[in-house]
Design an enzyme around this catalytic site. Structure first.
Site, mmCIF file in Angstrom:
data_model
loop_
_atom_site.group_PDB
_atom_site.id
_atom_site.type_symbol
_atom_site.label_atom_id
_atom_site.label_comp_id
_atom_site.label_asym_id
_atom_site.label_seq_id
_atom_site.Cartn_x
_atom_site.Cartn_y
_atom_site.Cartn_z
ATOM 1 C CE LYS A 182 -2.866 -2.997 -0.091
ATOM 2 N NZ LYS A 182 -3.870 -3.289 0.753
HETATM 3 C C1 LIG Z 1 -5.069 -4.853 0.796
HETATM 4 C C2 LIG Z 1 -6.758 -4.197 0.772
HETATM 5 C C3 LIG Z 1 -7.634 -5.536 1.828
HETATM 6 C C4 LIG Z 1 -6.582 -5.530 2.995
HETATM 7 O O1 LIG Z 1 -5.784 -4.783 3.739
HETATM 8 P P1 LIG Z 1 -4.926 -5.712 4.404
HETATM 9 O O2 LIG Z 1 -3.740 -4.787 5.351
HETATM 10 O O3 LIG Z 1 -4.146 -6.623 3.977
HETATM 11 O O4 LIG Z 1 -5.822 -6.660 5.070
HETATM 12 C C5 LIG Z 1 -8.711 -4.421 1.364
HETATM 13 N N1 LIG Z 1 -9.902 -3.299 0.463
HETATM 14 C C6 LIG Z 1 -9.028 -3.272 -0.693
HETATM 15 C C7 LIG Z 1 -9.463 -2.720 -1.831
HETATM 16 C C8 LIG Z 1 -7.386 -3.857 -0.687
HETATM 17 O O5 LIG Z 1 -6.227 -3.067 -1.539
#
Ligand SMILES: *Cc1c(COP(=O)(O)O)cnc(C)c1O
Length: 374
Positions: A182
């Site tokens: 992210k």
């Molecule tokens: C990465 C992601 C998640 C989950 O995030 P985590 O921290 O890995 O649990 C949820 N929604 C979207 C759109 C994502 O890209």
């Protein structure tokens, strides 16, 4: 030439040294670093109530539980997202009700929401896809009109702005992810920013075993809470990243702008919506012109890989997974999500990339598509 992955986190020496200090401090689970990280995140989103979690998946699950959403309830969510977005709705016992997305913005189409609202609908769970905010005016008008909660999946959108206002600085409950892919990371991790600070005690209980501390150290358990507290090591990484986030996002925007200037293929790809300065460009994902080329998406990805370039797929349409087909969804239900799911490719975009790297991706993609033209 070095392999260019589609994404890679940037960790500076100051953060790495900070982690070493935390490891030496003797305090590894939630302690002063978690408190400092939550304070810093809260300042970043204008002073709102913020809690950190071990993942955005955990954060979203707690958000749904905090809203009292469970069996018999329906939650409206886009048919295009990472699996977590819809899975958490099932995990609390509620039903995900999908809506289609827009081909260019990849965001849920707010015009399609109202026809999905039933007496059982409790919430809307939109995704700010790739860091481009959904139409917040349309979304919150609907939510107010139908008295629905809104849980924003802002996993891609920390640092994004809607009409000058930071995502997470307004709105009902907003969930961020700090997974390494992210826009900023805490190794694994997530956070909620929420409008109503009265929900803090409940969210704390759901995050940590349902425990309530009374006077003189008395302990009670009031709900079957989960166990989603972040470690101090993770929080220290998050603190180091948050300081750099605006710089990271500025570089992402510059790289995306360069893609728009230089990514020209024949046959042409369908490019994502450009958005405005509030877009945080979590990813740059064109749609391949599969009808006018002789190769499959898999072939395209292999050919890019052979040129040392990583390509991702974000995401297959949610409703076509076995889990959701078993709920009655099928091919044809959400044509845009299905088309994106088939044709999308995520090209490299991360802060440590240079404009020359973007150029390299553009040249490779143009060659491959030219050679594959029908
Ligand atoms: C990465 C992601 C998640 C989950 O995030 P985590 O921290 O890995 O649990 C949820 N929604 C979207 C759109 C994502 O890209």
């Amino acid at each position: 030439m070095d392999y260019l992955p589609f994404t890679r986190p940037t960790l500076d020496e100051e953060t790495i040294q900070g982690v070493v200090d935390v490891l030496r401090s003797g305090w590894l689970a939630s302690g002063p670093q978690v408190a400092a990280f939550e304070q810093a995140l809260s300042s970043y989103v204008g002073g709102r109530a913020v809690r950190s979690f071990t993942s955005a998946t955990g954060a979203l699950e707690v958000a749904l539980q905090a809203c009292g959403i469970g069996p018999g309830d329906e939650v409206i969510t886009p048919a295009l997202s990472f699996a977590a977005t819809a899975n958490v709705i099932l995990r609390v016992g509620a039903k995900p009700v999908f809506v289609d997305v827009d081909l260019a913005t990849r965001n849920l189409d707010c015009n399609l929401i109202e026809q999905k609202i039933t007496p059982r609908t409790r919430a809307i769970l939109p995704v700010h896809f790739a860091g481009l905010p959904v139409d917040m005016d349309a979304l919150y008008d609907l939510a107010r009109k139908h008295k629905l909660r809104v849980i924003e999946d802002a996993a891609h959108a920390i640092g994004s702005h809607w009409q000058g206002k930071k995502i997470g600085s307004f709105g009902d409950i907003v969930s961020f992810s700090f997974h390494p892919n992210k826009n900023m990371t805490s190794l694994e991790g997530g956070a909620l920013s929420f409008a109503n600070a009265d929900e803090l005690p409940r969210i704390d209980q759901l995050r940590f075993h349902g425990i309530v501390r009374g006077a003189e150290g008395a302990m009670d358990v009031v709900v079957a809470g989960g166990k989603y507290n972040l470690t101090d090591v993770a929080a220290r990484v998050g603190l180091g990243q948050l300081k750099q986030l605006d710089g990271f996002n500025a570089q992402r925007r510059a790289l995306a702008a360069y893609y728009f200037e230089h990514f020209h293929t024949d046959p042409p790809c369908l490019l994502p919506a450009r958005g405005d300065a509030g877009h945080s460009w979590h990813m740059f994902a064109p749609l391949l012109p599969l009808d006018t080329i002789k190769i499959s998406r898999h072939d395209f990805i292999q050919k890019m890989h052979a040129r040392g370039i990583g390509v991702g797929v974000h995401y297959p349409a949610l409703h076509l997974f076995s889990l959701y087909r078993a709920l009655g969804y099928s091919t044809g239900d959400f044509p845009n999500a299905e088309r994106i799911g088939r044709e999308t490719v995520t090209l490299p975009l991360f802060p440590a990339m240079s404009l020359a790297d973007v150029e390299r991706v553009c040249v490779a993609a143009a060659q491959i598509l030219r050679d594959a033209k029908k």
